[in-house]
Design a protein around this motif. Structure first.
Motif, PDB file in Angstrom:
ATOM      1  N   ASP A 287       0.804  -1.221   0.000  1.00  0.00           N
ATOM      2  CA  ASP A 287       0.000   0.000   0.000  1.00  0.00           C
ATOM      3  C   ASP A 287       0.842   1.279   0.000  1.00  0.00           C
ATOM      4  N   SER A 288       2.143   1.126  -0.014  1.00  0.00           N
ATOM      5  CA  SER A 288       3.030   2.291   0.082  1.00  0.00           C
ATOM      6  C   SER A 288       3.450   2.786  -1.304  1.00  0.00           C
ATOM      7  N   THR A 289       4.272   3.825  -1.295  1.00  0.00           N
ATOM      8  CA  THR A 289       4.834   4.345  -2.545  1.00  0.00           C
ATOM      9  C   THR A 289       6.251   3.805  -2.775  1.00  0.00           C
ATOM     10  N   ASN A 290       6.667   2.876  -1.951  1.00  0.00           N
ATOM     11  CA  ASN A 290       7.966   2.230  -2.082  1.00  0.00           C
ATOM     12  C   ASN A 290       8.079   1.644  -3.502  1.00  0.00           C
ATOM     13  N   PRO A 291       9.207   1.843  -4.179  1.00  0.00           N
ATOM     14  CA  PRO A 291       9.347   1.327  -5.549  1.00  0.00           C
ATOM     15  C   PRO A 291       9.076  -0.177  -5.679  1.00  0.00           C
ATOM     16  N   ILE A 292       9.340  -0.934  -4.636  1.00  0.00           N
ATOM     17  CA  ILE A 292       9.135  -2.387  -4.707  1.00  0.00           C
ATOM     18  C   ILE A 292       7.680  -2.776  -4.404  1.00  0.00           C
ATOM     19  N   SER A 293       6.848  -1.801  -4.067  1.00  0.00           N
ATOM     20  CA  SER A 293       5.455  -2.100  -3.684  1.00  0.00           C
ATOM     21  C   SER A 293       4.694  -2.839  -4.780  1.00  0.00           C
ATOM     22  N   LYS A 294       5.037  -2.588  -6.041  1.00  0.00           N
ATOM     23  CA  LYS A 294       4.324  -3.259  -7.142  1.00  0.00           C
ATOM     24  C   LYS A 294       4.510  -4.774  -7.082  1.00  0.00           C
ATOM     25  N   HIS A 295       5.669  -5.222  -6.594  1.00  0.00           N
ATOM     26  CA  HIS A 295       5.909  -6.658  -6.475  1.00  0.00           C
ATOM     27  C   HIS A 295       5.095  -7.247  -5.330  1.00  0.00           C
ATOM     28  N   TYR A 296       4.940  -6.500  -4.253  1.00  0.00           N
ATOM     29  CA  TYR A 296       4.109  -6.954  -3.140  1.00  0.00           C
ATOM     30  C   TYR A 296       2.640  -6.989  -3.546  1.00  0.00           C
ATOM     31  N   LYS A 297       2.205  -5.994  -4.305  1.00  0.00           N
ATOM     32  CA  LYS A 297       0.820  -5.988  -4.806  1.00  0.00           C
ATOM     33  C   LYS A 297       0.574  -7.230  -5.651  1.00  0.00           C
ATOM     34  N   ARG A 298       1.511  -7.521  -6.542  1.00  0.00           N
ATOM     35  CA  ARG A 298       1.377  -8.697  -7.401  1.00  0.00           C
ATOM     36  C   ARG A 298       1.383  -9.975  -6.568  1.00  0.00           C
ATOM     37  N   MET A 299       2.214 -10.031  -5.524  1.00  0.00           N
ATOM     38  CA  MET A 299       2.260 -11.208  -4.673  1.00  0.00           C
ATOM     39  C   MET A 299       0.886 -11.451  -4.037  1.00  0.00           C
ATOM     40  N   PHE A 300       0.266 -10.380  -3.520  1.00  0.00           N
ATOM     41  CA  PHE A 300      -1.049 -10.534  -2.895  1.00  0.00           C
ATOM     42  C   PHE A 300      -2.136 -10.846  -3.922  1.00  0.00           C
ATOM     43  N   GLU A 301      -1.980 -10.378  -5.157  1.00  0.00           N
ATOM     44  CA  GLU A 301      -2.938 -10.739  -6.212  1.00  0.00           C
ATOM     45  C   GLU A 301      -2.822 -12.226  -6.544  1.00  0.00           C
ATOM     46  N   GLN A 302      -1.603 -12.725  -6.613  1.00  0.00           N
ATOM     47  CA  GLN A 302      -1.365 -14.117  -6.974  1.00  0.00           C
ATOM     48  C   GLN A 302      -1.625 -15.073  -5.811  1.00  0.00           C
ATOM     49  N   ASP A 303      -1.441 -14.589  -4.605  1.00  0.00           N
ATOM     50  CA  ASP A 303      -1.504 -15.451  -3.417  1.00  0.00           C
ATOM     51  C   ASP A 303      -2.056 -14.641  -2.245  1.00  0.00           C
ATOM     52  N   PRO A 304      -3.360 -14.332  -2.246  1.00  0.00           N
ATOM     53  CA  PRO A 304      -3.936 -13.429  -1.241  1.00  0.00           C
ATOM     54  C   PRO A 304      -3.692 -13.836   0.219  1.00  0.00           C
ATOM     55  N   LYS A 305      -3.685 -15.121   0.499  1.00  0.00           N
ATOM     56  CA  LYS A 305      -3.462 -15.578   1.879  1.00  0.00           C
ATOM     57  C   LYS A 305      -1.985 -15.865   2.158  1.00  0.00           C
ATOM     58  N   LEU A 306      -1.156 -15.721   1.144  1.00  0.00           N
ATOM     59  CA  LEU A 306       0.287 -15.989   1.219  1.00  0.00           C
ATOM     60  C   LEU A 306       0.607 -17.434   1.607  1.00  0.00           C
ATOM     61  N   GLU A 307      -0.301 -18.335   1.320  1.00  0.00           N
ATOM     62  CA  GLU A 307      -0.055 -19.739   1.639  1.00  0.00           C
ATOM     63  C   GLU A 307       1.055 -20.327   0.769  1.00  0.00           C
ATOM     64  N   LYS A 308       0.999 -20.047  -0.541  1.00  0.00           N
ATOM     65  CA  LYS A 308       2.044 -20.543  -1.450  1.00  0.00           C
ATOM     66  C   LYS A 308       3.365 -19.841  -1.169  1.00  0.00           C
ATOM     67  N   THR A 309       3.285 -18.542  -0.876  1.00  0.00           N
ATOM     68  CA  THR A 309       4.493 -17.770  -0.564  1.00  0.00           C
ATOM     69  C   THR A 309       5.182 -18.354   0.653  1.00  0.00           C
ATOM     70  N   LYS A 310       4.416 -18.702   1.675  1.00  0.00           N
ATOM     71  CA  LYS A 310       4.983 -19.291   2.885  1.00  0.00           C
ATOM     72  C   LYS A 310       5.622 -20.641   2.577  1.00  0.00           C
ATOM     73  N   GLN A 311       4.948 -21.433   1.780  1.00  0.00           N
ATOM     74  CA  GLN A 311       5.472 -22.747   1.426  1.00  0.00           C
ATOM     75  C   GLN A 311       6.796 -22.612   0.663  1.00  0.00           C
ATOM     76  N   ILE A 312       6.845 -21.684  -0.261  1.00  0.00           N
ATOM     77  CA  ILE A 312       8.078 -21.441  -1.025  1.00  0.00           C
ATOM     78  C   ILE A 312       9.169 -20.894  -0.104  1.00  0.00           C
ATOM     79  N   ALA A 313       8.817 -19.929   0.746  1.00  0.00           N
ATOM     80  CA  ALA A 313       9.788 -19.323   1.662  1.00  0.00           C
ATOM     81  C   ALA A 313      10.369 -20.356   2.623  1.00  0.00           C
ATOM     82  N   ASP A 314       9.533 -21.285   3.089  1.00  0.00           N
ATOM     83  CA  ASP A 314      10.027 -22.315   3.998  1.00  0.00           C
ATOM     84  C   ASP A 314      11.158 -23.117   3.357  1.00  0.00           C
ATOM     85  N   GLY A 315      10.984 -23.482   2.113  1.00  0.00           N
ATOM     86  CA  GLY A 315      12.039 -24.211   1.412  1.00  0.00           C
ATOM     87  C   GLY A 315      13.227 -23.326   1.084  1.00  0.00           C
ATOM     88  N   PHE A 316      12.942 -22.107   0.693  1.00  0.00           N
ATOM     89  CA  PHE A 316      13.978 -21.167   0.288  1.00  0.00           C
ATOM     90  C   PHE A 316      14.927 -20.825   1.442  1.00  0.00           C
TER      91      PHE A 316
END
Length: 120
Positions: free
Chosen positions: A72-101
């Motif tokens: 929700d910020s004006t941070n230049p990287i905010s567009k990637h966070y917006k896309r992350m929430f569009e692709q994975d609103p609950k961040l379930e897949k993100t968490k699964q990927i991060a756990d392995g990463f």
């Protein structure tokens, strides 16, 4: 032997391909390899570093809250966070990927703690 090799050489692309291939482009801007080697003071002043660190240490609710603030910020990287929430609103897949990463980073932290090595 193959499981050990997989843990030693973490590849975000391979993890995404297994879980959510469409998220690789987005998460490659967000999740940071070797976050455990970055000084705490640097992490504290950078929201993107904080997000990766929180995901690594399993502070998922805090990471999600911070991620929403960045999106929700004006941070230049905010567009990637917006896309992350569009692709994975609950961040379930993100968490699964991060756990392995972050498996290797977590292992390094365990060894550092066990050996009593301080990181300043």
């Amino acid at each position: 032997m193959s499981a050990v090799r997989e843990e030693r050489y973490v590849d975000l692309k391979k993890l995404c391909d297994k879980i959510a291939p469409e998220m690789f482009e987005t998460l490659s801007w967000i999740l940071l390899m070797n976050i455990d080697l970055i000084p705490k003071d640097d992490i504290d002043i950078n929201p993107n570093l904080q997000f990766s660190h929180l995901m690594m240490i399993d502070e998922f609710a805090e990471a999600k809250e911070l991620g929403k603030k960045v999106a929700d910020s004006t941070n230049p990287i905010s567009k990637h966070y917006k896309r992350m929430f569009e692709q994975d609103p609950k961040l379930e897949k993100t968490k699964q990927i991060a756990d392995g990463f972050f498996t290797l980073a977590k292992r390094r932290l365990e060894i550092i703690e066990r050996l009593g090595i301080r990181q300043d």
